[in-house]
Design an enzyme around this catalytic site. Structure first.
Site, mmCIF file in Angstrom:
data_model
loop_
_atom_site.group_PDB
_atom_site.id
_atom_site.type_symbol
_atom_site.label_atom_id
_atom_site.label_comp_id
_atom_site.label_asym_id
_atom_site.label_seq_id
_atom_site.Cartn_x
_atom_site.Cartn_y
_atom_site.Cartn_z
ATOM 1 N N ASN A 222 84.728 35.933 74.265
ATOM 2 C CA ASN A 222 83.916 34.716 74.387
ATOM 3 C C ASN A 222 82.879 34.723 73.261
ATOM 4 O O ASN A 222 81.881 35.422 73.348
ATOM 5 C CB ASN A 222 83.231 34.690 75.762
ATOM 6 N N LYS B 31 80.904 32.356 72.354
ATOM 7 C CA LYS B 31 79.709 31.525 72.596
ATOM 8 C C LYS B 31 79.438 30.666 71.348
ATOM 9 O O LYS B 31 80.381 30.250 70.687
ATOM 10 C CB LYS B 31 78.523 32.406 72.985
ATOM 11 N N HIS C 263 80.758 29.105 82.994
ATOM 12 C CA HIS C 263 80.028 30.272 82.483
ATOM 13 C C HIS C 263 78.568 30.147 82.903
ATOM 14 O O HIS C 263 77.998 29.048 82.920
ATOM 15 C CB HIS C 263 80.142 30.348 80.957
ATOM 16 N N GLU D 288 75.902 30.670 81.411
ATOM 17 C CA GLU D 288 75.021 29.998 80.437
ATOM 18 C C GLU D 288 75.147 28.486 80.558
ATOM 19 O O GLU D 288 74.172 27.754 80.368
ATOM 20 C CB GLU D 288 75.354 30.480 79.016
ATOM 21 N N GLU E 235 81.102 37.739 86.575
ATOM 22 C CA GLU E 235 80.081 37.989 85.564
ATOM 23 C C GLU E 235 78.701 38.011 86.213
ATOM 24 O O GLU E 235 78.059 36.956 86.357
ATOM 25 C CB GLU E 235 80.141 36.889 84.499
ATOM 26 N N GLY F 208 74.762 39.999 78.264
ATOM 27 C CA GLY F 208 73.942 40.071 77.062
ATOM 28 C C GLY F 208 72.714 40.959 77.210
ATOM 29 O O GLY F 208 71.821 40.933 76.364
ATOM 30 N N SER G 290 78.247 42.821 79.242
ATOM 31 C CA SER G 290 77.973 44.003 78.422
ATOM 32 C C SER G 290 79.150 44.980 78.338
ATOM 33 O O SER G 290 78.954 46.190 78.281
ATOM 34 C CB SER G 290 76.702 44.718 78.909
HETATM 35 P P1 PGA Z 1 78.198 39.972 76.960
HETATM 36 O O1 PGA Z 1 78.638 38.508 77.453
HETATM 37 O O2 PGA Z 1 79.490 40.773 76.821
HETATM 38 O O3 PGA Z 1 77.494 39.759 75.676
HETATM 39 O O4 PGA Z 1 77.337 40.526 78.047
HETATM 40 C C1 PGA Z 1 79.664 38.327 78.391
HETATM 41 C C2 PGA Z 1 79.846 36.866 78.683
HETATM 42 O O5 PGA Z 1 78.862 36.131 78.713
HETATM 43 O O6 PGA Z 1 80.987 36.408 78.888
#
Ligand code: PGA
Length: 249
Positions: A10, A12, A95, A97, A167, A173, A211
């Site tokens: 992903n 983003k 997601h 976000e 998630e 993140g 992460s």
């Molecule tokens: P990250 O993001 O691996 O940077 O924690 C995962 C995601 O948001 O799908």
């Protein structure tokens, strides 16, 4: 039949067309022998560049969002038929976000998931609890509420066509990873919810996201109910992402 591992990058809001092309050109020779589903989720502007480079390979391409209607007065939005026309095969929906920063609601997701399936786009539906919900012992309640709401319009027979990404918001993140026990428990619970809805839960792919890095991927991906990973930060580097694909066995 064992479930095929599903490893998704992903990106983003990262990577120009030139950067996307460079990533794919580095990744492809590294994963040419893989039997896994390897999925790249570029921003809309880089979809075509990735689609064109991956023809004839195992790589699938997913968008990061879509609107539930096929067309209409929805400025700034993109629909399922528009993605299908580009040979995109999947779409990330819900997601955290999008839920947190762009007002994505369970009501909209209840329409987006069936709209994706109706157009043969594989939905990658994201669910997960906040840190406060986990600390309050409400993880399963949150997961069940999101799943029941977002999958409300899906027939039992179609439930296993949805890929579900667990998630935990506190792990995205942040560098904080769910422990293997937390990831296994939540992913098993998600499978149970789909089983209770009458879905073919043994066929359902449940991913862990939050992460994931080359150093922790093998342990997470070896868990019985974790069938893959949705990778953010570590998926911006082709070598790191290839290492995560390899870690899936
Ligand atoms: P990250 O993001 O691996 O940077 O924690 C995962 C995601 O948001 O799908």
């Amino acid at each position: 039949m064992p479930r095929t591992p599903y490893i998704a990058a992903n990106w983003k809001m990262n990577k120009t067309v030139a950067e996307a092309a460079e990533f794919v050109d580095t990744l492809l020779p590294r994963i040419s022998a893989t039997q896994h589903d390897v999925v790249i989720c570029p921003p809309f502007t880089a979809l075509t560049a990735v689609v064109e480079r991956r023809y004839g390979t195992a790589v699938k391409v997913a968008a990061q969002n879509m609107h539930e209607e096929d067309s209409g007065a929805f400025t700034g939005e993109v629909s399922a038929p528009m993605l299908v026309e580009l040979d995109v095969e999947a779409v990330v929906l819900g997601h955290s976000e999008r839920r947190q920063f762009f007002g994505e609601t369970d009501e909209a997701l209840a329409r987006k998931v069936p709209a994706a399936l109706a157009h043969d786009l594989e939905p990658i539906l994201c669910v997960g609890e906040s840190e406060a919900a986990r600390d309050g012992g409400e993880t399963e309640e949150v997961l069940e509420r999101q799943l029941q709401a977002d999958l409300a319009g899906i027939e039992a027979a179609d439930l296993s066509k949805v890929v579900i990404a667990y998630e935990p918001i506190w792990a995205i993140g942040t560098g904080k990873v769910a422990t293997p026990e937390q990831a296994q428990e939540a992913c098993a619970y998600i499978r149970d919810v789909v089983r209770m809805r009458g879905g073919a839960a043994d066929d359902l792919r449940v991913l862990y996201g939050g992460s994931v890095k080359p150093g922790n991927a093998a342990e997470l991906l070896s868990l019985p109910d974790v069938d893959g990973a949705l990778v953010g930060g570590a998926a911006l580097d082709a070598e790191d992402f290839a290492a995560i694909v390899e870690a899936a066995g």
